[in-house]
Structure formats: structure tokens, C-alpha cells
Design an enzyme around this catalytic site. Structure first.
Site, mmCIF file in Angstrom:
data_model
loop_
_atom_site.group_PDB
_atom_site.id
_atom_site.type_symbol
_atom_site.label_atom_id
_atom_site.label_comp_id
_atom_site.label_asym_id
_atom_site.label_seq_id
_atom_site.Cartn_x
_atom_site.Cartn_y
_atom_site.Cartn_z
ATOM 1 N N GLU A 27 1.038 -1.863 10.590
ATOM 2 C CA GLU A 27 1.197 -0.422 10.796
ATOM 3 C C GLU A 27 2.144 -0.194 11.958
ATOM 4 O O GLU A 27 2.221 -0.993 12.898
ATOM 5 C CB GLU A 27 -0.159 0.224 11.096
ATOM 6 N N ASN A 72 -3.154 5.546 9.813
ATOM 7 C CA ASN A 72 -2.978 6.928 10.251
ATOM 8 C C ASN A 72 -1.514 7.311 10.373
ATOM 9 O O ASN A 72 -1.136 8.472 10.157
ATOM 10 C CB ASN A 72 -3.681 7.135 11.598
ATOM 11 N N ASN A 172 -4.078 7.755 3.190
ATOM 12 C CA ASN A 172 -4.932 6.970 4.086
ATOM 13 C C ASN A 172 -6.022 7.843 4.693
ATOM 14 O O ASN A 172 -5.724 8.895 5.267
ATOM 15 C CB ASN A 172 -4.091 6.370 5.224
ATOM 16 N N GLU A 173 -7.266 7.423 4.538
ATOM 17 C CA GLU A 173 -8.412 8.049 5.221
ATOM 18 C C GLU A 173 -8.339 9.578 5.197
ATOM 19 O O GLU A 173 -8.499 10.245 6.230
ATOM 20 C CB GLU A 173 -8.520 7.522 6.655
ATOM 21 N N TYR A 244 -15.000 -1.193 10.546
ATOM 22 C CA TYR A 244 -14.781 -1.929 11.789
ATOM 23 C C TYR A 244 -16.125 -2.118 12.485
ATOM 24 O O TYR A 244 -17.001 -1.248 12.417
ATOM 25 C CB TYR A 244 -13.816 -1.173 12.706
ATOM 26 N N GLU A 292 -8.905 -2.055 5.034
ATOM 27 C CA GLU A 292 -8.975 -2.162 6.500
ATOM 28 C C GLU A 292 -10.344 -2.718 6.858
ATOM 29 O O GLU A 292 -11.364 -2.123 6.499
ATOM 30 C CB GLU A 292 -8.776 -0.807 7.205
ATOM 31 N N GLN A 356 -5.245 -5.592 12.282
ATOM 32 C CA GLN A 356 -3.914 -5.694 11.722
ATOM 33 C C GLN A 356 -3.395 -7.113 11.889
ATOM 34 O O GLN A 356 -4.154 -7.993 12.281
ATOM 35 C CB GLN A 356 -3.011 -4.685 12.403
#
Length: 513
Positions: A27, A72, A172-173, A244, A292, A356
Site C-alpha cells: 500500500e 485505505n 476497500n473496507e 489484526y 488483510e 504489509q
């Protein structure tokens, strides 16, 4: 002494190991791109500015598919800013991470880098501040051979042949309040459907990932997936999941059991997707893209519905240091168990991306003008990616247990396994969650004639260290793999001992009986 019994049978499998299960994520965030994979002027940089020392570690890591450019970041990104002559590319403010984006690295550079690295590109489109037309145009630019405005612009910009990107993320999200262009499930389901239709009118061969919940703690978890898939089921191939984990307030027991939450997350999304399938009388199955996942320390910054909050400086900077977590032994063991969870669910999790790749919560670290090195979490990923081949086995485990604050009683020994018939190998991936006691594991492998031990390695607390010991620029090899002794094979019985707080891989010579 902790004890665990493990039974594997050659006929009890979950399907082939997905090639894309060992993906990663690049990213435009912090120093992942700039001074991570790309640093013109570095002593190890090639003629395109790619850091060859990092490339060597990426190949060793074994990543197969890389998600790009966010995250993001993608929800405010104009992909056109990153193509064409570099001197003409605009400098923009990136609101997602409060940084200055120079756009000196863009789509062409990433595709070139991916080819040098030997990885597949997984491209994300902006469905936050942009929409259907921009997504459609990007597919035309990337994948159409030529003869149209967008494809001819790609050719003019130096790539005569199409990029042939197969795998695409539809935003994304989009459920997150931190996301630019946040949408309700109804709003996102509609735009994802229309973007998917438009993109496939350009290239009907592409595979599409719809946004699932940003984490399993979101207030709309479950209902989000149901609503989005009710709209988009026939137009997408995967729905995403993000998770996460971190140790909170010294609760190491729950942290070491993080894979229990990942199991729950995966199984809940699969159940929801299959319920939509039944209700809609659809023929195909929707699989998961866990695009992710990692250990990420957010203590003091997280809230249940806002996991990506980062303290921001008043000054806008180019590629500042952001979430460059330093990982210890405990983190590596947790990452090993998360890989076990993904592997055990490989019948439905077909894509997964550790977030990442470099510097930003990453298995690889680098310094501007300086060295690159492996973090502790590099090792479970690299060995699992290298050795998990063939068919996924369904282990039956009877382990001593321990109590956790979040998940109740949990197995002390965590296991996944694979059977590579072509090369005659069974691989066991094991973790001992216990901090103080070694674990004796007795495994019964039915349906094979077992031969010698091919690989037996373990990552544990190094001599003179503790569970927080990490690999640093000054001591890059403090934590690594060492030989695991005392692995014995007697007929169909295998016996081994795992040190306290450890992750191990054992590879056995095996032929079908």
C-alpha cells in the site's frame, strides 16, 4: 509437560492448497513503497529503482500474489496520477494516512516490479471517492490489447502488451467510518454490482472481490455480508475479510489464541455466504479473500469500530514512518497459528494477503540507504509458503488446554498439515502456545508408508532472550529457525517435542500405502 495427540488420514482432505493463500500487500502507506520496494539511488537499486536486496527477501518469503495500491489509500486515489511521464505526474495529499503522495511510483512501476519479483498483481479500484466509470476505465487501460483511448494510452506510456491483471478488489473496507466514501451495505452492494458488471463488459475473464466487514467486531458484521451478497452474488467471486491482532494489557493467553477468532471469522462468513446462496438459489459458491491479516499493535488508538486510527502529525510529509512494528517471538508464534487457520480453511479461503510486505507491519524491514532484514514473522510465512503443497489434511487434535479471557479454553498445541503426493511429503506445521512448558506431540499418520525426516525446524525463544526478542538492524538474526531435535518415526507413529512458546515445521518422507 503439555501433551497432544494428532491423527491424520490420507483420505481426509480439505482440497488442494490454494496458490494465492500466501499473498502479501503493498500500500502507498508509510515506507512500504518509497524506501521499501522502491528507492532510486540506493546502493542495491536496479535501473528501475527497485531495491534488489528487498526483492531477494520477497522471493525468499514466497509471496505469490500482492494486493495493490491499498488499503485505505485506494479510496482517495486517482490511478491516472500514477501513469505517464514521471515529471508530469501530480503531487497529491493522501488523506487516508496524512501524507504527501508524489506518484513517482504507480501502476506501470508496480506491474514491472511484480514481474521481477515473480508475483501476481491483485489490483484494487477506488469505490470511495470515485465509481463505476473510473473502475471500468482502469480495466480497459490495464487489460485491453489496444485500439481504444485507454489501452492506447497504456501503449504510449511504455507497455505495448496488456498487463493481464486477473484479480480485482471492488474498493476497500467500505463499511468503515474511517474510510473516504464510506457506504451503507445497500449503497455498497449496489455500486459493487454495477462496477463489477461494467468491468466484466471490458474483460469477462477477471475475478472480483467484494468488500466484506472490516473486522468481525463491526456492528454490522454478518448483516453487511448478507446485504452486499444479496446484491452482488452473481457478479463477484470472493468476499473479503480483514483481521489484526495484538496483545492487550498483558493478556498473552488470548493473544496466543488469536487463530480461534480467525476460525470464527472465516466460518461465520462462509455460513453467511452459503445462506445467501441458498436463499437466492445460486449455483456457485462464494469463496473468501482474507486480504488483510497480521499482528498489529494499536494499543491506545483502537476503538471497536475504528481499528485504523493513527495519531497524525500537523505537518504533511512524504513516506513518514508509520506503524513499523517490531515483532518478537510471541508475534511469530501467533502468525504461525494464523497461517494454520488459513490453511485449515483452504477449501473456502482461496486468497489471503498478509499486510504489509515491507516496513509497515511487515515481515521485511529496510532502511533508507541501508540494509534490509527479516523480522521474526518472516520465518513461519516463508516456511509454510515453501512447504505447504498438494492437499490440505484435516487434522484431529486432542491437546491439553489452557484458559483464556477472550476465548475460554483453547488447545495449547495448534496444528495444520499438507500431503504432497507428487513429491512424496507430509508437512506438519505446529505451534506450542504454552509459555513455560514443552509439549510432547504424538502423531498417528494413517495411509502412508513413512520414511525419513526431511525437515525439522523450530522458532522459539533464543538463548539469553525472552518472548519479546526481535530482529533489529543491529542484530538481524537474533531470532530464526534452528533444528528441531528428537523427531522419531516408528511405523505410522511420529513423536516430537515442541519447546515452550514455539512454532515448528516437520516434513516427512511419505508414500501412499
Amino acid at each position: 509437560m503439555t501433551r497432544a495427540r494428532l491423527t491424520l488420514d490420507r483420505d481426509f482432505t480439505a482440497g488442494p492448497v490454494p496458490h494465492r493463500l500466501f499473498g502479501s500487500f503493498v500500500e502507498h502507506m508509510g515506507r512500504c513503497v518509497y524506501t521499501g520496494i522502491y528507492e532510486p539511488g540506493h546502493p542495491a537499486a536496479d535501473e528501475q529503482g527497485f531495491r534488489t536486496d528487498v526483492l531477494e527477501l520477497v522471493r525468499e518469503l514466497g509471496a505469490t500474489v500482492i494486493r495493490y495500491p491499498g488499503g485505505n489509500f485506494v479510496s482517495g486515489y486517482r490511478w491516472e496520477d500514477g501513469v505517464g511521464p514521471r515529471e508530469e505526474r501530480p503531487v497529491r495529499l493522501d488523506g487516508a494516512w496524512h501524507t504527501v503522495e508524489t506518484n513517482q511510483f504507480g501502476l506501470h512501476e508496480f506491474v514491472d516490479w511484480a514481474r521481477v519479483a515473480g508475483v501476481e498483481v491483485m489490483e484494487a479500484v477506488n469505490l470511495g471517492t470515485r465509481g463505476v466509470e473510473e473502475a471500468r476505465a482502469l480495466v480497459e487501460y490495464a487489460n485491453h490489447p489496444g485500439g481504444t483511448a485507454w489501452s492506447d494510452l497504456r501503449r504510449k506510456n511504455g507497455h505495448a502488451e496488456p498487463f493481464d491483471i486477473r484479480l480485482w478488489c471492488l474498493g476497500n473496507e467500505m463499511d468503515g467510518p474511517w474510510q473516504m466514501g464510506q457506504k451503507t451495505a445497500e449503497e455498497y452492494g449496489r455500486i459493487a454490482t454495477e462496477a463489477a458488471k461494467a468491468m466484466r463488459l471490458v474483460d469477462p475473464t477477471i475475478e472480483l472481490v467484494a468488500c466484506g466487514s472490516s473486522n468481525s467486531g463491526m456492528p454490522t458484521f454478518g448483516s453487511w455480508e448478507q446485504t452486499v451478497l444479496r446484491h452482488a452474488y452473481e457478479h463477484v467471486d470472493y468476499i473479503s475479510a480483514h483481521a489484526y491482532y495484538q496483545e492487550v494489557e498483558g493478556d498473552h493467553g488470548s493473544f496466543l489464541a488469536s487463530a480461534v477468532d480467525m476460525d470464527y471469522f472465516i466460518e461465520s462468513v462462509v455460513s453467511t455466504a452459503d445462506a445467501v446462496r441458498a436463499a437466492g438459489k445460486h449455483k456457485k459458491h462464494i469463496d473468501l479473500s482474507f486480504d488483510e491479516w497480521n499482528v498489529w499493535y494499536q494499543t491506545g488508538k483502537e476503538t471497536p469500530d475504528q481499528p485504523h486510527v493513527i495519531e497524525r502529525e500537523a505537518v504533511w510529509r512524504e513516506h513518514p514512518r508509520i506503524i513499523e512494528d517490531e515483532y518478537g517471538v510471541t508475534d511469530a508464534v501467533v502468525v504461525g497459528t494464523l497461517l494454520n487457520s488459513l490453511l485449515r480453511h483452504g477449501d473456502r479461503v482461496k486468497v489471503a494477503n498478509q499486510a504489509q510486505l515491507v516496513n509497515v507491519i511487515a515481515p521485511i524491514r529496510s532502511e533508507e540507504g541501508g540494509p534490509a532484514w527479516r523480522q521474526t514473522i518472516f520465518w513461519p510465512f516463508a516456511r509454510t509458503a515453501a512447504l505447504a503443497k498438494g492437499e490440505i489434511l484435516r487434522p484431529v487434535v486432542a491437546s491439553d488446554r489452557y484458559g483464556t479471557a477472550r476465548f475460554g479454553d483453547v488447545d495449547l498445541v495448534d496444528v495444520s498439515a499438507t500431503w504432497d503426493e507428487e513429491n512424496g511429503r507430509v508437512a506438519l506445521f505446529l505451534a506450542n502456545r504454552g509459555l513455560d512448558e514443552a509439549a510432547d506431540v504424538a502423531a498417528t499418520l494413517r495411509g502412508w508408508r513413512l520414511g525419513r525426516v526431511l525437515t525439522a525446524e523450530v522458532l522459539d525463544v533464543p538463548e539469553g532472550g525472552d518472548r519479546y526478542t526481535a530482529n533489529t538492524q543491529e542484530n538481524p538474526d537474533a531470532v530464526g529457525l534452528r533444528p528441531l531435535g528428537d523427531v522419531t518415526v516408528d511405523g505410522e507413529q511420529v513423536a516430537l517435542r515442541l519447546p515452550p512458546l514455539s512454532w515448528a515445521v516437520v516434513q516427512l518422507e511419505a508414500t501412499a500405502a
